[in-house]
Design a protein around this motif. Structure first.
Motif, PDB file in Angstrom:
ATOM      1  N   LYS A  78       1.681   9.325  -5.766  1.00  0.00           N
ATOM      2  CA  LYS A  78       2.243  10.648  -5.476  1.00  0.00           C
ATOM      3  C   LYS A  78       3.183  11.099  -6.594  1.00  0.00           C
ATOM      4  N   PRO A 118      -5.566  10.701  -2.860  1.00  0.00           N
ATOM      5  CA  PRO A 118      -6.118   9.396  -2.469  1.00  0.00           C
ATOM      6  C   PRO A 118      -6.528   9.399  -1.000  1.00  0.00           C
ATOM      7  N   THR A 119      -7.335   8.422  -0.655  1.00  0.00           N
ATOM      8  CA  THR A 119      -7.742   8.272   0.738  1.00  0.00           C
ATOM      9  C   THR A 119      -7.489   6.830   1.176  1.00  0.00           C
ATOM     10  N   PHE A 120      -7.270   6.646   2.442  1.00  0.00           N
ATOM     11  CA  PHE A 120      -7.087   5.306   3.018  1.00  0.00           C
ATOM     12  C   PHE A 120      -8.267   5.022   3.934  1.00  0.00           C
ATOM     13  N   GLU A 161       2.153   1.770  -3.409  1.00  0.00           N
ATOM     14  CA  GLU A 161       1.111   2.325  -4.285  1.00  0.00           C
ATOM     15  C   GLU A 161       0.915   3.802  -4.023  1.00  0.00           C
ATOM     16  N   VAL A 162       0.960   4.200  -2.751  1.00  0.00           N
ATOM     17  CA  VAL A 162       0.830   5.630  -2.401  1.00  0.00           C
ATOM     18  C   VAL A 162       1.985   6.424  -3.007  1.00  0.00           C
ATOM     19  N   GLU A 163       3.197   5.865  -2.886  1.00  0.00           N
ATOM     20  CA  GLU A 163       4.374   6.545  -3.435  1.00  0.00           C
ATOM     21  C   GLU A 163       4.269   6.689  -4.950  1.00  0.00           C
ATOM     22  N   LEU A 205       0.824  -1.213   0.000  1.00  0.00           N
ATOM     23  CA  LEU A 205       0.000   0.000   0.000  1.00  0.00           C
ATOM     24  C   LEU A 205       0.859   1.264   0.000  1.00  0.00           C
ATOM     25  N   LYS A 206       1.939   1.235   0.774  1.00  0.00           N
ATOM     26  CA  LYS A 206       2.836   2.404   0.807  1.00  0.00           C
ATOM     27  C   LYS A 206       3.505   2.613  -0.549  1.00  0.00           C
TER      28      LYS A 206
END
Length: 521
Positions: free
Chosen positions: A141, A203-205, A136-138, A133-134
């Motif tokens: 971004k 995005p939101t978590f 994917e966030v990176e 998940l991190k």
């Protein structure tokens, strides 16, 4: 006073008490005159009166039975029963309970280990999920930043162009050269249409709520259990001096790690299905052709080959109590016995086809057979001297017990069937009443569907069945409780048998090799 030793000159009849004694009844110890004999004979017709001349009467008096000696005989009988039957039975029960306690300790230890391992798996999965998940966030971004950077570069280019435009206009304004002023061009209009705004998509978590009850359902639960009673209970055991001396074997514990002792290559061209022990040194095998082969266990060498009478593949094999080979043949609906390498048809069926077969310690033969008609029916038939003795087909509610299978009989006389079509082991008692069904143990070694094939039992009344899909053998106790897996690098196990030392032999379907395994201390 004893008339035999008294000093009386004349003895009188015991009935009339007047006439001189001439006769004597040995049965009643009564002295009689001849006139009273008839009366005495009819006085008690329940006895057989032995009337003889007085001088021929028995010399030894018959005394009443001694109650003290009778009581002692009863005590001796009870003592013998306690010594020879009841005491060894309770010893066996104690051993059995101790064995179950050991198995329980191991099972609960395995359960705790499994829960710990599952927790570690969860931690590992969660750590991997967090990293994913991190990442994917990176990635999101960086994508958004690249888009905004491109937009920023375009705006900065326009700003630079506008600045150049302003400088050019300043020059024109300050110049007195009319020709330059008239030659100057103006492009303010094109800057009045401002560019579109690029808005980043943030995005939101959304975390799942962690609640104890919900989490336990996802992680897994432990089903509560409590001891149960077997309605069939224990059976009486006997000492070595009694006729049934062999019925209470010593309790053996499961090894921590089963060990593969040797492997025998049967060299069948098309698969290997069955193995049956002739002795602790020799095994019969049945593969994908019409030949049954006898092998030396220690040497791994072929000793003998027997081809079926029909020339078709045998359905199953077994060795009788007397050491003869028995095989079933679906093609001609027969059960056959091999004696001195000669084949004799001992059972020929009508409208049924024989499949699985086993020989029991009592000398009976159990055969699983299928009907010709549809829907197909399956039943177990017991033969004594190859004469039909018992049929087992339905349970108490009238539903079929079996749909397919191989068969074995346990030391407690339970009949155990490995029903591969239903993925179930079905166990009934000697009378054919359903005791339990075993549908595998979760999780399986390879997380595949439980697929029982061969089945056998040992001296501890353990039931062993080959799980074809999961490359292992399941061991369950006589009440259907899972004890452990045997793996030892098995590949597609099928047929099973046990020798008199409780060694396990496993026929591996695809490799056509038989593996000998020790699993008891």
């Amino acid at each position: 006073m004893d008339p035999r030793t008294s000093a009386q000159d004349v003895m009188r009849c015991d009935l009339c008490e007047t006439a001189v004694v001439q006769m004597h009844c040995d049965s009643c110890l009564v002295n009689l005159c001849k006139a009273c004999v008839g009366e005495h004979m009819v006085s008690d017709q329940s006895k057989k009166h032995e009337v003889v001349q007085f001088k021929l009467r028995k010399s030894t008096l018959l005394f009443p039975v001694c109650k003290i000696h009778d009581k002692k005989e009863d005590i001796i009988k009870e003592k013998n029963e306690l010594n020879e039957t009841i005491y060894p039975t309770y010893q066996y029960i104690a051993f059995d309970v101790q064995n179950r306690m050991s198995q329980l300790e191991k099972k609960y230890g395995d359960l705790s280990t499994a829960i710990t391992k599952h927790g570690e798996d969860w931690h590992r999965e969660i750590d991997e999920l967090v990293q994913k998940l991190k990442a994917e966030v990176e990635k999101m971004k960086n994508t958004q930043l690249q888009t905004l950077q491109k937009h920023l570069d375009e705006i900065n280019k326009i700003i630079s162009d506008i600045k150049d435009e302003i400088d050019s206009l300043d020059v024109a304004v300050k110049s007195n050269d009319m020709s330059k002023i008239f030659k100057s061009t103006f492009s303010v209009e094109r800057y009045r249409n401002l560019p579109q705004k690029v808005l980043p998509s943030l995005p939101t978590f959304t975390p799942c709520k962690i609640k104890g009850q919900h989490l336990s359902k996802i992680f897994g639960t432990v089903s509560s259990s409590s001891p149960t009673s077997d309605k069939y209970g224990y059976s009486m055991k006997t000492t070595k001096n009694s006729p049934e001396a062999g019925s209470s074997p010593p309790v053996k514990q499961l090894l921590d790690e089963p060990e593969a002792v040797t492997t025998i290559d049967t060299m069948y061209r098309y698969y290997l299905y069955n193995v049956s022990c002739l002795s602790n040194e020799e095994i019969w095998t049945r593969g994908g052709d019409s030949t049954m082969k006898l092998y030396s266990i220690n040497q791994g060498s072929l000793l003998k080959s027997i081809r079926t009478k029909s020339g078709y593949i045998p359905s199953d094999i077994a060795v009788t109590k007397s050491g003869d080979l028995v095989y079933t043949d679906i093609s001609d609906r027969t059960v056959n016995i091999v004696k001195n390498e000669k084949i004799e048809v001992v059972i020929r069926l009508q409208n049924w086809k024989p499949s699985g077969v086993c020989s029991t310690p009592s000398g009976d033969v159990l055969v699983i057979m299928y009907s010709d008609d549809y829907p197909y029916q399956t039943k177990v038939v017991r033969y004594s001297g190859f004469t039909e003795k018992q049929i087992i087909q339905f349970h108490d509610k009238g539903q079929p017990l079996y749909s397919s299978g191989t068969i074995a009989e346990n030391r407690n006389l339970d009949i155990c069937v490995s029903d591969w079509k239903a993925n179930t082991v079905v166990v009934v008692n000697q009378a054919g009443k359903l005791r339990f069904r075993y549908t595998g143990h979760t999780p399986g070694l390879k997380n595949e569907i439980f697929s029982p094939r061969g089945i056998t039992t040992n001296s501890q009344s353990h039931i062993l069945t080959a799980d074809h899909n999961n490359d292992c053998v399941h061991i369950i106790d006589q009440d259907g409780q899972f004890l452990r897996y045997i793996n030892c690098g098995l590949s597609r196990p099928w047929g099973l048998c046990i020798d008199t030392n409780d060694n396990l032999f496993v026929a591996q379907w695809k490799t056509t090799k038989v593996m000998k395994i020790t699993f008891l201390q």
